[in-house]
Design a protein around this motif. Structure first.
Motif, short mmCIF file in Angstrom:
data_model
loop_
_atom_site.label_atom_id
_atom_site.label_comp_id
_atom_site.label_asym_id
_atom_site.label_seq_id
_atom_site.Cartn_x
_atom_site.Cartn_y
_atom_site.Cartn_z
N ALA A 49 0.83 -1.20 0.00
CA ALA A 49 0.00 0.00 0.00
C ALA A 49 0.87 1.25 0.00
CB ALA A 49 -0.93 -0.01 1.21
N ARG A 50 1.95 1.22 0.80
CA ARG A 50 2.80 2.40 0.88
C ARG A 50 3.48 2.69 -0.48
NH1 ARG A 50 5.51 5.00 5.03
NH2 ARG A 50 3.62 4.42 6.18
N GLU A 51 3.97 1.64 -1.13
CA GLU A 51 4.64 1.85 -2.43
C GLU A 51 3.65 2.35 -3.48
OE1 GLU A 51 6.07 -2.18 -2.61
OE2 GLU A 51 8.16 -1.53 -2.50
N LEU A 52 2.43 1.80 -3.47
CA LEU A 52 1.40 2.25 -4.43
C LEU A 52 1.01 3.69 -4.15
CD1 LEU A 52 -0.46 1.44 -6.80
CD2 LEU A 52 -2.15 0.72 -5.08
N TYR A 53 0.93 4.04 -2.89
CA TYR A 53 0.64 5.41 -2.47
C TYR A 53 1.70 6.36 -3.00
CZ TYR A 53 0.04 9.09 1.23
OH TYR A 53 -0.15 10.27 1.93
N GLN A 54 2.96 6.00 -2.81
CA GLN A 54 4.05 6.87 -3.23
C GLN A 54 4.14 6.95 -4.76
OE1 GLN A 54 7.14 4.84 -1.03
NE2 GLN A 54 7.03 6.27 0.70
N LEU A 55 3.95 5.82 -5.42
CA LEU A 55 3.99 5.81 -6.90
C LEU A 55 2.85 6.65 -7.47
CD1 LEU A 55 5.05 4.81 -9.62
CD2 LEU A 55 3.67 2.71 -9.29
N VAL A 75 -8.80 1.32 -2.76
CA VAL A 75 -9.65 2.47 -2.42
C VAL A 75 -9.03 3.28 -1.30
CG1 VAL A 75 -11.93 3.12 -1.51
CG2 VAL A 75 -11.74 1.28 -3.20
N ASP A 76 -8.38 2.61 -0.36
CA ASP A 76 -7.77 3.33 0.75
C ASP A 76 -6.66 4.27 0.29
OD1 ASP A 76 -6.20 1.16 -0.01
OD2 ASP A 76 -5.59 0.64 2.04
N VAL A 77 -5.89 3.81 -0.69
CA VAL A 77 -4.81 4.65 -1.22
C VAL A 77 -5.40 5.87 -1.93
CG1 VAL A 77 -2.98 4.73 -2.97
CG2 VAL A 77 -3.14 2.77 -1.39
N ALA A 78 -6.41 5.65 -2.75
CA ALA A 78 -7.06 6.78 -3.43
C ALA A 78 -7.66 7.75 -2.42
CB ALA A 78 -8.13 6.26 -4.38
#
Ligand SMILES: Cc1ncc(COP(=O)(O)OP(=O)(O)O)c(N)n1
Ligand code: 3NM
Ligand code: MG
Length: 206
Positions: A49-55, A75-78
């Motif tokens: 989740a953290r890597e997808l958030y940063q990317l 959905v949480d990242v968005a």
């Protein structure tokens, strides 16, 4: 990093799914060069989740004003990025991600939500919740090494059948090349999504 204080809301404008980039290898370089793409989906597997958030935040910082930005699965990242004012328009969710109704309740009425389908039954089910989604993915066009869909390939006739059945716009996906696009565009789909074709030729204008 300063924290944004104004949450991002997706502008009320027509959703252009026409030329849909789904990220694969070298995501930043591909997005940077794909200025003609109308929709960008940040997809990377496997990823935390953290890597997808940063990317996703990095991609949000380089996309063109006309481009819609969506996050695959998370959905949480968005939600977290939009709350910070980062330009994330919504999500693309699959059959194993959060239920559509929950994604819509969390993200709000302005967000863009796409849903994976690919069979008559899945499209009929998506028609029952058409008020909650903005488009559906319909694949695979052909079997793809990028993702094992576990659904029969649709081909041109299958894409046309699902486009006619769907109550919302459809996006074709699955082993699509630029050479396929003229025929696919006759099926009534609203857009064409590609992963490898964009990685191989980010400036394509199929
Ligand atoms: C436009 C579009 N269509 C289908 C998919 C597949 O999504 P999903 O079922 O969530 O599978 P993964 O992509 O998460 O492996 C998609 N991502 N985009
Ligand atoms: C992400 C995805 N979803 C599919 C579906 O059938 O729902 S096929 C696929 C992979 C598409 O990658 P490429 O353009 O490299 O074939
Ligand atoms: Mg997904």
């Amino acid at each position: 990093m300063t924290r944004e204080t104004h949450p991002y809301t997706t502008p009320a404008r027509p959703l252009d799914l026409n030329l849909y980039l789904v990220t694969g290898e070298h995501p930043l370089e591909t997005v940077q060069a794909a200025k003609h793409a109308t929709c960008i989906q940040v997809r990377s597997k496997p990823i935390s989740a953290r890597e997808l958030y940063q990317l996703t935040e990095a991609i949000a910082g380089i996309i063109q004003p006309h481009q819609t930005l969506l996050v695959d699965d998370r959905v949480d990242v968005a939600l977290a990025l939009r709350a910070r004012g980062v330009r994330v328009d919504g999500v693309h969710i699959g059959q194993d991600d959060l239920p559509v109704a929950d994604a819509r309740a969390l993200l709000g009425a302005d967000a863009i939500i796409g849903l994976t389908t690919g069979t008559r039954q899945l499209v009929e089910e998506s028609n029952k919740i058409a008020r909650l989604i903005d488009y559906i993915g319909t694949g695979p066009f052909r079997p793809s090494p990028t993702k094992q869909s576990n659904r029969p390939p649709l081909g041109i006739d299958g894409l046309r059948e699902l486009a006619e059945l769907s109550a919302v716009p459809t996006v074709a996906i699955g082993d699509i090349t630029p050479e396929d696009c003229p025929a696919i565009r006759t099926t009534g789909v609203a857009g064409i999504a590609m992963v490898r074709a964009f990685v191989d030729n980010p400036a394509l204008q199929a």
